[in-house]
Design a protein around this motif. Structure first.
Motif, PDB file in Angstrom:
ATOM      1  N   GLN A  49       0.840  -1.204   0.000  1.00 47.25           N
ATOM      2  CA  GLN A  49       0.000   0.000   0.000  1.00 47.25           C
ATOM      3  C   GLN A  49       0.875   1.254   0.000  1.00 47.25           C
ATOM      4  N   SER A  50       1.911   1.208   0.800  1.00 45.28           N
ATOM      5  CA  SER A  50       2.848   2.324   0.883  1.00 45.28           C
ATOM      6  C   SER A  50       3.496   2.562  -0.488  1.00 45.28           C
TER       7      SER A  50
ATOM      8  N   ASN B 172       0.982   4.180  -2.807  1.00 44.39           N
ATOM      9  CA  ASN B 172       0.749   5.589  -2.476  1.00 44.39           C
ATOM     10  C   ASN B 172       1.958   6.475  -2.763  1.00 44.39           C
ATOM     11  N   HIS B 173       3.074   5.845  -3.153  1.00 38.60           N
ATOM     12  CA  HIS B 173       4.291   6.619  -3.372  1.00 38.60           C
ATOM     13  C   HIS B 173       4.122   7.491  -4.615  1.00 38.60           C
TER      14      HIS B 173
END
Length: 184
Positions: free
Chosen positions: A159-160, A163-164
């Motif tokens: 997820q990270s 979202n980057h």
């Protein structure tokens, strides 16, 4: 209190979850029991060679060369950028990942001394490559077969990654890439 029963920190638990995922790859030629084991670049290069062979397969370790580990991560990051640009049409400037800090992990005596944040940043993009590559269903399937807690950790890293934000494309980025390209 007894040190043996000390609670594992959240970070230590997360690291164990990542190690658990790393060990799902049959291609790795050396054991991985903690994140520090990834600091020479060998295991991560082997994993990327499996995930995206078109970008990593011609990479050979530069045995005995000075800075060989630094060079390995330099190439790994360059190949990851190329992979995302070609396969996902996303441009990420990964020069923010501190390769020296990752390589210094090999010198640390204890995992407490090791600053794993740059390695975790890199792992975020490696997990990102696993979930965007041509065989993503295979890699996502392997992740979902892990126990719940490691699965949650990997999902959070994925997820990270998702979202980057993409990096700005500038002339400067291209020059840096050409410079790296000439070294390869």
């Amino acid at each position: 209190s007894n040190i043996g029963t000390m609670e594992m920190t959240e970070e230590a638990i997360r690291e164990q979850h990542i190690v658990e995922w790393i060990n799902t790859f049959d291609c790795i030629t050396q054991s991985c029991s903690q994140l520090v084991d990834l600091c020479d670049g060998v295991i991560l290069t082997e994993i990327m060679n499996e995930i995206a062979p078109n970008y990593f397969s011609n990479y050979q370790k530069d045995e005995g060369a000075q800075n060989e580990n630094y060079n390995m991560f330099h190439k790994l990051i360059y190949c990851l950028q190329s992979f995302f640009e070609s396969e996902a049409n996303k441009y990420f400037d990964l020069s923010f990942i501190n390769i020296n800090l990752i390589c210094n992990g090999m010198e640390t005596e204890t995992s407490e001394e090791f600053d794993s944040s740059p390695l975790l940043s890199l792992l975020e993009f490696i997990i990102g490559s696993a979930i965007t590559c041509q065989n993503k269903s295979q890699y996502i399937g392997i992740m979902t077969q892990l126990p719940d807690e490691p699965q949650k950790t990997l999902m959070a890293l994925a997820q990270s990654f998702m979202n980057h934000p993409e990096s700005e494309r500038t002339e400067n980025n291209n020059e840096n890439n050409n410079e790296i390209n000439n070294e390869i």
